[in-house]
Write an enzyme that holds these catalytic residues in place. Structure first.
Site, PDB file in Angstrom:
ATOM      1  N   SER A 117       6.968   7.285  13.091  1.00  0.00           N
ATOM      2  CA  SER A 117       6.783   5.880  12.305  1.00  0.00           C
ATOM      3  C   SER A 117       7.186   4.518  12.447  1.00  0.00           C
ATOM      4  O   SER A 117       9.286   4.751  13.477  1.00  0.00           O
ATOM      5  CB  SER A 117       7.591   6.218  10.605  1.00  0.00           C
ATOM      6  OG  SER A 117       7.647   4.542  10.258  1.00  0.00           O
ATOM      7  N   ASP A 125       0.801  -0.760  -0.028  1.00  0.00           N
ATOM      8  CA  ASP A 125       0.442  -0.364   0.311  1.00  0.00           C
ATOM      9  C   ASP A 125       0.997   1.415   0.232  1.00  0.00           C
ATOM     10  O   ASP A 125       0.250   2.114   0.132  1.00  0.00           O
ATOM     11  CB  ASP A 125      -1.050  -0.283   1.249  1.00  0.00           C
ATOM     12  CG  ASP A 125      -0.108  -0.059   2.693  1.00  0.00           C
ATOM     13  OD1 ASP A 125       1.792  -0.624   2.136  1.00  0.00           O
ATOM     14  OD2 ASP A 125      -0.604  -0.284   3.262  1.00  0.00           O
ATOM     15  N   HIS A 126       1.891   1.013   0.442  1.00  0.00           N
ATOM     16  CA  HIS A 126       3.013   2.601   0.527  1.00  0.00           C
ATOM     17  C   HIS A 126       3.657   2.787  -0.757  1.00  0.00           C
ATOM     18  O   HIS A 126       3.750   3.751  -1.226  1.00  0.00           O
ATOM     19  CB  HIS A 126       4.285   1.928   1.945  1.00  0.00           C
ATOM     20  CG  HIS A 126       3.685   2.672   2.504  1.00  0.00           C
ATOM     21  ND1 HIS A 126       2.298   1.877   3.462  1.00  0.00           N
ATOM     22  CD2 HIS A 126       3.994   3.420   3.534  1.00  0.00           C
ATOM     23  CE1 HIS A 126       2.229   1.635   4.562  1.00  0.00           C
ATOM     24  NE2 HIS A 126       3.085   3.077   4.783  1.00  0.00           N
ATOM     25  N   ASP A 140       4.036  -1.187  11.230  1.00  0.00           N
ATOM     26  CA  ASP A 140       3.065  -0.077  10.980  1.00  0.00           C
ATOM     27  C   ASP A 140       2.625   0.374  12.588  1.00  0.00           C
ATOM     28  O   ASP A 140       2.354  -0.009  13.169  1.00  0.00           O
ATOM     29  CB  ASP A 140       2.308  -0.140  10.409  1.00  0.00           C
ATOM     30  CG  ASP A 140       2.381   1.790   9.826  1.00  0.00           C
ATOM     31  OD1 ASP A 140       2.434   1.780   8.212  1.00  0.00           O
ATOM     32  OD2 ASP A 140       1.212   2.221  10.304  1.00  0.00           O
ATOM     33  N   ARG A 149       9.290   2.253  11.070  1.00  0.00           N
ATOM     34  CA  ARG A 149      10.229   2.126   9.893  1.00  0.00           C
ATOM     35  C   ARG A 149      11.458   1.768  10.815  1.00  0.00           C
ATOM     36  O   ARG A 149      12.394   2.747  11.419  1.00  0.00           O
ATOM     37  CB  ARG A 149      10.690   3.496   9.905  1.00  0.00           C
ATOM     38  CG  ARG A 149      11.135   4.475   9.626  1.00  0.00           C
ATOM     39  CD  ARG A 149      10.796   5.902   8.220  1.00  0.00           C
ATOM     40  NE  ARG A 149       9.820   6.237   8.235  1.00  0.00           N
ATOM     41  CZ  ARG A 149       9.544   7.084   7.355  1.00  0.00           C
ATOM     42  NH1 ARG A 149      10.543   8.052   7.789  1.00  0.00           N
ATOM     43  NH2 ARG A 149       8.053   7.445   7.256  1.00  0.00           N
ATOM     44  N   ARG A 208      -0.221  13.128  10.006  1.00  0.00           N
ATOM     45  CA  ARG A 208       1.330  13.542  10.529  1.00  0.00           C
ATOM     46  C   ARG A 208       0.998  14.495   9.063  1.00  0.00           C
ATOM     47  O   ARG A 208       1.316  14.522   8.450  1.00  0.00           O
ATOM     48  CB  ARG A 208       2.069  12.424  10.197  1.00  0.00           C
ATOM     49  CG  ARG A 208       1.804  11.421  11.317  1.00  0.00           C
ATOM     50  CD  ARG A 208       3.604  10.054  11.564  1.00  0.00           C
ATOM     51  NE  ARG A 208       3.107   9.489  12.320  1.00  0.00           N
ATOM     52  CZ  ARG A 208       3.436   8.319  12.080  1.00  0.00           C
ATOM     53  NH1 ARG A 208       4.294   7.685  11.234  1.00  0.00           N
ATOM     54  NH2 ARG A 208       3.219   7.286  13.311  1.00  0.00           N
TER      55      ARG A 208
HETATM   56  C1  MIC Z   1       4.134   6.627   7.850  1.00  0.00           C
HETATM   57  O1  MIC Z   1       3.217   7.071   8.267  1.00  0.00           O
HETATM   58  O2  MIC Z   1       5.593   6.865   8.595  1.00  0.00           O
HETATM   59  C2  MIC Z   1       4.503   4.610   7.522  1.00  0.00           C
HETATM   60  C3  MIC Z   1       4.914   5.017   6.121  1.00  0.00           C
HETATM   61  O3  MIC Z   1       3.117   4.115   7.370  1.00  0.00           O
HETATM   62  C4  MIC Z   1       5.742   4.430   8.880  1.00  0.00           C
HETATM   63  C5  MIC Z   1       6.309   2.987   8.435  1.00  0.00           C
HETATM   64  C6  MIC Z   1       6.995   2.977   7.358  1.00  0.00           C
HETATM   65  O4  MIC Z   1       8.183   4.442   7.593  1.00  0.00           O
HETATM   66  O5  MIC Z   1       7.449   2.632   7.093  1.00  0.00           O
HETATM   67  C7  MIC Z   1       4.641   3.493   9.815  1.00  0.00           C
HETATM   68  O6  MIC Z   1       4.218   4.889  10.564  1.00  0.00           O
HETATM   69  O7  MIC Z   1       5.340   3.425  10.911  1.00  0.00           O
HETATM   70 FE1  SF4 Z   2       0.221   4.692   4.984  1.00  0.00          FE
HETATM   71 FE2  SF4 Z   2       1.442   5.706   7.741  1.00  0.00          FE
HETATM   72 FE3  SF4 Z   2       0.015   7.464   5.916  1.00  0.00          FE
HETATM   73 FE4  SF4 Z   2      -1.297   5.301   7.468  1.00  0.00          FE
HETATM   74  S1  SF4 Z   2      -0.293   7.046   8.330  1.00  0.00           S
HETATM   75  S2  SF4 Z   2      -1.782   5.776   5.650  1.00  0.00           S
HETATM   76  S3  SF4 Z   2      -0.178   3.979   6.961  1.00  0.00           S
HETATM   77  S4  SF4 Z   2       2.086   5.432   5.220  1.00  0.00           S
END
Ligand code: MIC
Ligand code: SF4
Length: 642
Positions: free
Chosen positions: A531, A62-63, A117, A533, A377
Site C-alpha cells: 500500500s 470507497d474504503h 493509493d 498508506r 493482494r
Molecule cells: C490497499 O489496497 O492496500 C489500499 C487500502 O488501497 C492502500 C491504501 C491504503 O492503505 O489506504 C493502497 O493500495 O495504497
Molecule cells: Fe480498494 Fe486497495 Fe482493494 Fe483496490 S486494492 S479495491 S483500492 S482496497
C-alpha cells in the site's frame, strides 16, 4: 521514444531522464481515497494553499464504508467539505472504487495522474502516466508542486497471440508475477506492446495495469489506440481521446515476451501475489468463500462473464459468494440488462460498489477457511482472518469454483458464455459532485475522529536508541500498519492507530517503542511493499522511530519515510544485517552532517552494538534538504513561492 518516455518528456520539469537519476514531472490530475485522503487533506490544509492547481483533483469515498461507528461518516463529511472548499471533485460513497471511476469518467490519454493509493496505475490502461504515492506527495501535487521520482527503467512486455476462452487478463499479470516476483518491477515502468495488445479491451488492460503494483513497478502503461477510443466513446468521452504509441525504433531497458495463446488460468496462493501456480495443478481444493470485485476485477465485462457462468446455476452449498461491482455505472448497467438478476438468482451476496472485503472491511473468512478472491493482494492477515488461505484468481476461475465448491480450472467447465458490451453506457454522474467556483465560504467540518497528525522535526546531533525489532524480507504495509474493519476507521487518528503498528509481527512492538522513547527498525529486503498508506510511516514517527535499517525498500514506502523525516538506511553488507538483533544499541553520530555527506555519495556510519556497520542513504540533494528540514511538509513550507 517509448510511451513511458513520451509521457515523462511531455511533463518533465526537472532532470534528464537518465534511468536512476532524479526527475520531476508536472501532475495534471490527482486522486485520493478516504483511507489515505483525510491525512492528505490535513497535510494540504497545513500547506496553506487555497485552491488546487491541477487540471482535475478528485476525492473518493470507497474504503471506509462500514460505518459501524461515527468515525467513517465523520471522515466522509470532512473530505466532502474540504474538497468543496479547495476546488476538488467529490465522489460520494456508493459511486464506486476510485480506480474504476477514475478510469471510466476522468482518464485522459497523455495526461499524468498522481494518487494516494498504490493501485493508481490502473489508469495506465488508458494511456496515462498514473503513479501511486503517499498522501503528502499528492498534497504537494494538488498545490501545483511537481512530483519527484527516480527515472525508471522501462521494461517492455511484448504480447503475441490471443487469450483462449476462459483465460483472463488476470492470468496475464499472474504469469508476469510468477516470472518477475513482487520485487521484479521495482524502479521500472512496465510498458505493453506487440500485436496481442489490441486483443485486450481497456478493462482487461486495467486489470493488468492495476496489478503491476504487485510487481513493485513505478507504473504500467498501455498505448492509447482504437480500443481506448472505443472505451471512451462508449462513455460519451471521445473528445478526451488522443493517440499514443511507441516509435517504431523505441528502445527499452528490458524485454519480456508473453504469448497470450499459451496461457492457462493461474492462482496466487497465500500469502503473496507472486506465489503463483497453474489452477490445473492445484485444482480440487475445497473452497469456503469466493469474493469477486475490487479495483482489479469489477468492471462491466468482468461481471458479465461471471453472470454468464452463473446463469441458471447456483453457488455450492458450502460456499459464500460475494460480488462488489466496481462502480455505480457498472451496477446500473448490470441492473438494466438483467445480469444482476442472474447473480442474485445464483445466490450471490451483492455488496455495495466499494473496496469492501479487499481491505478487510467485512467478509472476513472463517477460521482456516479457503477464500478465492479476484483481488490483487493476499498478504498475511489482510482478509481479517490470519488463519485463512486466500488465493487470487480471475473472475472466471472464481465463478466456476463458486458453483463447483472446489478450486476449478474454468477451461474444464465448458464454453465461455458470450455477452454484449453496450456501444453507449447510460451516463449518470449524479454521485459526483463538482466543486463550487469559489469555496471561500465553505466551512470544513472536523469530527472528533480527526486528530492532529504527528509532525517530524529536523534531526539534531546524534541519533541513538535501540533496535526495537528485527524483521525478515518482504514486510508489507499490512504488517506495518494493519488495516482491518476495526482499525481502518481510525486512519485520521494516528495516536490510536500507532498502538497496532507492526502488531502482526510482534504485538508488543508499539508498547516497547513508547517505553524506550523510540528507536530503530531493522528489516530485510523490500521493506514496505504494498500500500501507499502513509500511516506506515506516520505511526512509526509517532512512536519515535528515527530510522529504518533494511536491506532494501519498496518505492512508495521509502518516499513516505523520508517525507516524514525517517531515514531509510540500506545495509551494504548482509553480514551486518545478520549480526543486528532486537535490543542492539544503534547510534548515528552527527546525523545532519552524515545526511549531507550521503547526498554526495558518502556511506553513513551506523554503530550497531558499538560496531560500525556499512550502510548507505541513497538520496538526491532535494531529498537531503527534505530530511534536514524534518520532512516534506516543513520543506514545502520553507520553499513555497507564493
Ligand atoms: C490497499 O489496497 O492496500 C489500499 C487500502 O488501497 C492502500 C491504501 C491504503 O492503505 O489506504 C493502497 O493500495 O495504497
Ligand atoms: Fe480498494 Fe486497495 Fe482493494 Fe483496490 S486494492 S479495491 S483500492 S482496497
Amino acid at each position: 521514444m517509448n510511451i513511458a518516455q513520451k509521457l515523462i518528456k511531455s511533463h518533465l520539469v526537472h532532470g534528464d531522464m537518465t534511468p536512476g537519476g532524479e526527475i520531476a514531472i508536472r501532475i495534471d490530475q490527482t486522486l485520493t481515497q478516504d483511507s489515505t485522503g483525510t491525512m492528505a487533506y490535513l497535510q494540504f490544509e497545513a500547506m496553506g494553499i487555497d485552491r488546487v492547481k491541477t487540471k482535475r483533483s478528485v476525492a473518493y469515498i470507497d474504503h471506509n464504508m462500514l460505518q459501524s461507528g461515527s468515525e467513517n461518516a465523520d471522515d466522509h463529511k470532512y473530505i466532502r467539505t474540504v474538497a468543496a472548499k479547495h476546488g476538488i471533485w467529490f465522489s460520494r460513497p456508493g459511486n464506486g472504487i476510485c480506480h474504476q471511476v477514475q478510469l471510466e469518467r476522468f482518464s485522459v490519454p497523455g495526461q499524468t495522474l498522481l494518487g494516494s493509493d498504490s493501485h493508481t496505475p490502473t489508469c495506465g490502461a488508458a494511456g496515462m502516466l498514473a503513479i501511486g504515492a503517499g498522501g503528502l506527495d499528492v498534497a504537494v501535487a494538488m498545490g501545483g508542486g511537481a512530483y519527484y521520482l527516480a527515472m525508471p527503467r522501462v521494461c517492455r512486455v511484448y504480447l503475441t497471440g490471443e487469450l483462449n476462452k476462459m483465460v483472463a487478463a488476470k492470468d496475464v499479470i499472474l504469469e508476469l508475477l510468477r516470472r518477475m516476483s513482487v520485487k521484479g518491477g521495482v524502479g521500472k515502468i512496465i510498458e505493453y506492446a506487440g500485436p496481442g495488445v489490441k486483443t485486450l479491451s481497456v478493462p482487461e488492460r486495467a486489470t493488468i495495469a492495476n496489478m503491476g503494483a504487485e510487481l513493485g513497478a513505478t507504473t504500467t502503461v498501455f498505448p492509447s489506440d482504437e480500443r481506448t477510443y472505443e472505451f471512451l466513446a462508449a462513455r460519451g468521452r471521445e473528445a478526451d481521446w488522443s493517440p499514443l504509441c511507441a516509435d517504431a525504433d523505441a528502445v527499452y531497458d528490458e524485454e519480456v515476451e508473453i504469448d497470450l495463446s499459451s496461457l492457462h488460468p493461474m492462482a496466487a496462493q497465500h500469502h503473496s501475489p507472486d506465489n503463483v501456480a497453474p489452477v490445473a495443478e492445484i485444482a480440487g481444493i475445497k473452497v469456503d468463500q469466493v469474493c469477486i470485485g475490487s479495483c482489479t476485477n469489477s468492471s462491466f465485462c468482468d461481471l458479465m462473464r461471471v453472470a454468464g457462468i452463473l446463469d441458471g446455476r447456483h453457488v455450492a452449498p458450502d460456499v459464500s459468494l460475494t460480488i462488489s461491482p466496481g462502480s455505480r455505472q457498472v451496477l446500473k448497467a448490470l441492473a438494466m440488462n438483467g445480469a444482476l438478476a442472474k447473480l442474485v438468482a445464483a445466490g450471490a451476496r451483492v455488496l455495495e460498489c466499494a473496496c469492501g472485503p479487499c481491505i478487510g472491511m467485512g467478509q472476513a473468512p472463517a477460521t482456516n477457511a479457503v477464500s478465492l478472491r479476484t483481488f490483487n493482494r493476499n498478504f498475511y492477515g489482510r482478509s481479517g482472518t490470519p488463519s485463512a488461505s486466500v488465493y487470487l484468481v480471475s473472475p472466471e476461475t472464481a465463478a466456476v469454483s463458486a458453483v463447483t465448491g472446489v478450486l476449478t480450472d474454468p477451461e474444464t467447465y465448458g464454453a465461455e458464455p458470450p455477452y454484449d458490451v453496450p456501444e453507449r453506457f447510460t451516463i449518470d454522474d449524479g454521485m459526483l459532485i463538482a466543486p463550487p467556483a469559489d469555496g471561500g465560504g465553505i466551512e470544513v467540518v472536523r469530527g472528533p475522529n480527526i486528530k492532529p497528525f504527528p509532525r517530524a522535526s529536523a534531526p539534531a546531533g546524534t541519533l541513538s536508541g535501540e533496535a526495537l525489532i528485527k524483521l525478515g524480507d518482504n514486510i508489507t504495509t499490512d504488517h506495518i500498519m494493519p488495516s482491518n474493519a476495526k482499525l481502518l476507521p481510525f486512519r485520521s487518528n494516528v495516536p490510536f492507530l500507532a498502538n497496532f503498528c507492526l502488531a502482526p509481527c510482534d504485538e508488543g512492538f508499539a508498547a516497547r517503542a513508547l517505553e524506550k522513547g523510540g528507536g530503530f527498525i531493522v528489516a530485510g529486503e523490500n521493506y514496505g511493499q504494498g500500500s501507499s498508506r502513509e500511516h506506515a510511516a506516520l505511526a512509526p514517527l509517532y512512536l519515535g522511530v528515527k530510522a529504518v535499517l533494511a536491506k532494501s525498500f519498496a518505492r512508495i514506502h521509502r518516499a513516505n519515510l523520508m517525507n516524514n523525516g525517517i531515514l531509510p538506511l540500506e545495509f551494504t553488507d548482509d553480514a551486518d544485517y545478520d549480526a543486528a538483533c532486537e535490543g542492539c544499541s544503534v547510534e548515528i553520530e552527527d546525523a545532519p552532517a552524515q545526511i549531507a555527506a550521503a547526498a554526495e555519495g558518502a556511506p553513513v556510519v551506523v554503530k550497531i552494538n558499538g560496531r560500525p556497520a556499512g550502510m548507505k542513504l541513497d538520496i538526491t540533494p532535494r531529498q537531503r534538504d527534505i530530511l534536514l528540514a524534518g520532512g516534506l511538509l516543513n520543506y514545502t513550507r520553507e520553499h513555497r513561492e507564493d
